[in-house]
Motif scaffolding. Sequence first.
Motif, PDB file in Angstrom:
ATOM      1  N   GLN A   1     -35.689  34.729  95.603  1.00  0.00           N
ATOM      2  CA  GLN A   1     -35.215  35.870  94.833  1.00  0.00           C
ATOM      3  C   GLN A   1     -34.317  35.484  93.666  1.00  0.00           C
ATOM      4  O   GLN A   1     -34.046  36.306  92.812  1.00  0.00           O
ATOM      5  N   GLU A   2     -33.826  34.263  93.666  1.00  0.00           N
ATOM      6  CA  GLU A   2     -32.804  33.906  92.687  1.00  0.00           C
ATOM      7  C   GLU A   2     -33.276  32.793  91.748  1.00  0.00           C
ATOM      8  O   GLU A   2     -33.764  31.763  92.194  1.00  0.00           O
ATOM      9  N   SER A   3     -33.149  33.031  90.465  1.00  0.00           N
ATOM     10  CA  SER A   3     -33.376  31.978  89.484  1.00  0.00           C
ATOM     11  C   SER A   3     -32.032  31.585  88.893  1.00  0.00           C
ATOM     12  O   SER A   3     -31.053  32.324  88.987  1.00  0.00           O
ATOM     13  N   VAL A   4     -31.975  30.431  88.280  1.00  0.00           N
ATOM     14  CA  VAL A   4     -30.730  29.941  87.713  1.00  0.00           C
ATOM     15  C   VAL A   4     -30.634  30.382  86.255  1.00  0.00           C
ATOM     16  O   VAL A   4     -31.514  30.071  85.457  1.00  0.00           O
ATOM     17  N   PRO A   5     -29.569  31.098  85.893  1.00  0.00           N
ATOM     18  CA  PRO A   5     -29.412  31.528  84.493  1.00  0.00           C
ATOM     19  C   PRO A   5     -29.424  30.336  83.550  1.00  0.00           C
ATOM     20  O   PRO A   5     -28.978  29.237  83.891  1.00  0.00           O
ATOM     21  N   ASP A   6     -29.914  30.590  82.350  1.00  0.00           N
ATOM     22  CA  ASP A   6     -30.018  29.524  81.357  1.00  0.00           C
ATOM     23  C   ASP A   6     -28.655  28.890  81.082  1.00  0.00           C
ATOM     24  O   ASP A   6     -28.535  27.670  80.984  1.00  0.00           O
ATOM     25  N   GLY A   7     -27.619  29.708  80.957  1.00  0.00           N
ATOM     26  CA  GLY A   7     -26.296  29.171  80.702  1.00  0.00           C
ATOM     27  C   GLY A   7     -25.811  28.267  81.813  1.00  0.00           C
ATOM     28  O   GLY A   7     -25.195  27.228  81.569  1.00  0.00           O
ATOM     29  N   ALA A   8     -26.092  28.655  83.056  1.00  0.00           N
ATOM     30  CA  ALA A   8     -25.695  27.829  84.198  1.00  0.00           C
ATOM     31  C   ALA A   8     -26.427  26.497  84.171  1.00  0.00           C
ATOM     32  O   ALA A   8     -25.849  25.446  84.492  1.00  0.00           O
ATOM     33  N   GLN A   9     -27.702  26.514  83.796  1.00  0.00           N
ATOM     34  CA  GLN A   9     -28.458  25.265  83.702  1.00  0.00           C
ATOM     35  C   GLN A   9     -27.855  24.338  82.643  1.00  0.00           C
ATOM     36  O   GLN A   9     -27.791  23.112  82.836  1.00  0.00           O
ATOM     37  N   LYS A  10     -27.396  24.920  81.533  1.00  0.00           N
ATOM     38  CA  LYS A  10     -26.776  24.109  80.494  1.00  0.00           C
ATOM     39  C   LYS A  10     -25.484  23.468  80.997  1.00  0.00           C
ATOM     40  O   LYS A  10     -25.217  22.288  80.741  1.00  0.00           O
ATOM     41  N   LEU A  11     -24.677  24.227  81.716  1.00  0.00           N
ATOM     42  CA  LEU A  11     -23.438  23.680  82.256  1.00  0.00           C
ATOM     43  C   LEU A  11     -23.725  22.567  83.251  1.00  0.00           C
ATOM     44  O   LEU A  11     -23.038  21.537  83.273  1.00  0.00           O
ATOM     45  N   MET A  12     -24.742  22.745  84.075  1.00  0.00           N
ATOM     46  CA  MET A  12     -25.123  21.711  85.039  1.00  0.00           C
ATOM     47  C   MET A  12     -25.606  20.454  84.319  1.00  0.00           C
ATOM     48  O   MET A  12     -25.358  19.327  84.770  1.00  0.00           O
ATOM     49  N   ARG A  13     -26.267  20.633  83.187  1.00  0.00           N
ATOM     50  CA  ARG A  13     -26.816  19.506  82.446  1.00  0.00           C
ATOM     51  C   ARG A  13     -25.717  18.673  81.796  1.00  0.00           C
ATOM     52  O   ARG A  13     -25.764  17.443  81.817  1.00  0.00           O
ATOM     53  N   TYR A  14     -24.704  19.348  81.220  1.00  0.00           N
ATOM     54  CA  TYR A  14     -23.694  18.627  80.448  1.00  0.00           C
ATOM     55  C   TYR A  14     -22.460  18.227  81.251  1.00  0.00           C
ATOM     56  O   TYR A  14     -21.697  17.364  80.806  1.00  0.00           O
ATOM     57  N   TYR A  15     -22.285  18.835  82.421  1.00  0.00           N
ATOM     58  CA  TYR A  15     -21.111  18.510  83.246  1.00  0.00           C
ATOM     59  C   TYR A  15     -21.530  18.235  84.690  1.00  0.00           C
ATOM     60  O   TYR A  15     -20.997  18.837  85.633  1.00  0.00           O
ATOM     61  N   PRO A  16     -22.471  17.334  84.916  1.00  0.00           N
ATOM     62  CA  PRO A  16     -23.041  17.136  86.253  1.00  0.00           C
ATOM     63  C   PRO A  16     -22.061  16.590  87.284  1.00  0.00           C
ATOM     64  O   PRO A  16     -22.264  16.782  88.484  1.00  0.00           O
ATOM     65  N   SER A  17     -21.015  15.915  86.842  1.00  0.00           N
ATOM     66  CA  SER A  17     -20.058  15.369  87.805  1.00  0.00           C
ATOM     67  C   SER A  17     -19.181  16.455  88.414  1.00  0.00           C
ATOM     68  O   SER A  17     -18.545  16.233  89.447  1.00  0.00           O
ATOM     69  N   VAL A  18     -19.149  17.632  87.784  1.00  0.00           N
ATOM     70  CA  VAL A  18     -18.327  18.740  88.290  1.00  0.00           C
ATOM     71  C   VAL A  18     -19.176  19.893  88.785  1.00  0.00           C
ATOM     72  O   VAL A  18     -18.887  20.487  89.826  1.00  0.00           O
ATOM     73  N   ILE A  19     -20.223  20.241  88.049  1.00  0.00           N
ATOM     74  CA  ILE A  19     -21.046  21.400  88.395  1.00  0.00           C
ATOM     75  C   ILE A  19     -22.319  20.908  89.069  1.00  0.00           C
ATOM     76  O   ILE A  19     -23.221  20.366  88.427  1.00  0.00           O
ATOM     77  N   ALA A  20     -22.357  21.103  90.380  1.00  0.00           N
ATOM     78  CA  ALA A  20     -23.425  20.514  91.182  1.00  0.00           C
ATOM     79  C   ALA A  20     -24.624  21.426  91.358  1.00  0.00           C
ATOM     80  O   ALA A  20     -25.726  20.950  91.656  1.00  0.00           O
ATOM     81  N   GLY A  21     -24.464  22.727  91.212  1.00  0.00           N
ATOM     82  CA  GLY A  21     -25.592  23.618  91.439  1.00  0.00           C
ATOM     83  C   GLY A  21     -25.231  25.065  91.220  1.00  0.00           C
ATOM     84  O   GLY A  21     -24.149  25.397  90.720  1.00  0.00           O
ATOM     85  N   PHE A  22     -26.150  25.937  91.606  1.00  0.00           N
ATOM     86  CA  PHE A  22     -25.962  27.379  91.441  1.00  0.00           C
ATOM     87  C   PHE A  22     -26.596  28.085  92.627  1.00  0.00           C
ATOM     88  O   PHE A  22     -27.721  27.790  93.007  1.00  0.00           O
ATOM     89  N   SER A  23     -25.845  29.013  93.205  1.00  0.00           N
ATOM     90  CA  SER A  23     -26.366  29.770  94.336  1.00  0.00           C
ATOM     91  C   SER A  23     -25.561  31.047  94.523  1.00  0.00           C
ATOM     92  O   SER A  23     -24.331  31.037  94.364  1.00  0.00           O
ATOM     93  N   ASP A  24     -26.251  32.148  94.824  1.00  0.00           N
ATOM     94  CA  ASP A  24     -25.606  33.410  95.188  1.00  0.00           C
ATOM     95  C   ASP A  24     -24.571  33.842  94.150  1.00  0.00           C
ATOM     96  O   ASP A  24     -23.435  34.176  94.464  1.00  0.00           O
ATOM     97  N   ASN A  25     -24.979  33.795  92.868  1.00  0.00           N
ATOM     98  CA  ASN A  25     -24.134  34.255  91.763  1.00  0.00           C
ATOM     99  C   ASN A  25     -22.875  33.416  91.586  1.00  0.00           C
ATOM    100  O   ASN A  25     -21.864  33.888  91.067  1.00  0.00           O
ATOM    101  N   HIS A  26     -22.939  32.155  91.993  1.00  0.00           N
ATOM    102  CA  HIS A  26     -21.794  31.267  91.843  1.00  0.00           C
ATOM    103  C   HIS A  26     -22.247  29.893  91.353  1.00  0.00           C
ATOM    104  O   HIS A  26     -23.326  29.424  91.741  1.00  0.00           O
ATOM    105  N   LEU A  27     -21.423  29.270  90.518  1.00  0.00           N
ATOM    106  CA  LEU A  27     -21.582  27.850  90.251  1.00  0.00           C
ATOM    107  C   LEU A  27     -21.051  27.107  91.471  1.00  0.00           C
ATOM    108  O   LEU A  27     -19.972  27.426  91.983  1.00  0.00           O
ATOM    109  N   ILE A  28     -21.796  26.114  91.937  1.00  0.00           N
ATOM    110  CA  ILE A  28     -21.369  25.293  93.064  1.00  0.00           C
ATOM    111  C   ILE A  28     -20.756  24.024  92.495  1.00  0.00           C
ATOM    112  O   ILE A  28     -21.413  23.290  91.743  1.00  0.00           O
ATOM    113  N   LEU A  29     -19.499  23.772  92.822  1.00  0.00           N
ATOM    114  CA  LEU A  29     -18.778  22.653  92.239  1.00  0.00           C
ATOM    115  C   LEU A  29     -18.743  21.466  93.195  1.00  0.00           C
ATOM    116  O   LEU A  29     -18.823  21.619  94.419  1.00  0.00           O
TER     117      LEU A  29
END
Length: 253
Positions: A19-47
Amino acid sequence: MKTACLVFISIFPFLLGGQESVPDGAQKLMRYYPSVIAGFSDNHLILSDGTKLLWDDGIKGKTPRQLLETPDVEDMFTQTYSKGALNTSPQKNHDPGRIRNEQLFKKLYGDTRSAVNRELVQITWCPKLVGQKITVTRLHGVAEQLKKVSEELDKHPELKKYLTNIGGTFNWRYINGTKRLSTHSFGTTIDINTAYSDYWQWTCKCTAEDAKVNYKNRIPQAIVDAFEKHGFIWGGKWYHYDTMHFEYRPESL
């Protein structure tokens, strides 16, 4: 491997029929800050430290003041930053990149002056033309990318007057007239020579965000292009313009 698993789980539910896709903005944050932003789930960035950061607070139709003072992470992507030369002055309250979720920046760069300070390094700005020592964060490639900007601009003696007397880099402080931390607080930002710069508060002689301001700029496009090429946005593309100001925001570019 833990980070890799989180990213896989966060990106692929939509493709697998979830049911859930990853917003484009969240994907960008995951791409440029991978050491801090590990994923996305349930309307939250997973750190990567095991905490979560709310993506969308569900509040619609925020005013310009609310977007600046109480943005969620999603709000940071509500306005599009465009590279290259401006064709017209920015429209009222069009400030792409000026909307910042402070919690996110504190997770990326440090939540106190001392925490940020531990990650600062010194570089030499434009060694041939200027040779000024400046201090920025090493995190997420900021110092390395700024060195690349410096190397490019160092080849242009015609730009020297704009590049001397750097106005400032790291400085843990609030934006004038607000209780919002400046990105200078995180060591991600450089102000070039203020003698050739323009700032909306100087023009209106006020700090009121709803004041009518007339756009001004004296910074050559060649300088803007060099910064944008290496991941820095320019405050000269804001209605609330700050033409000396460049900050590392590759997710906005």
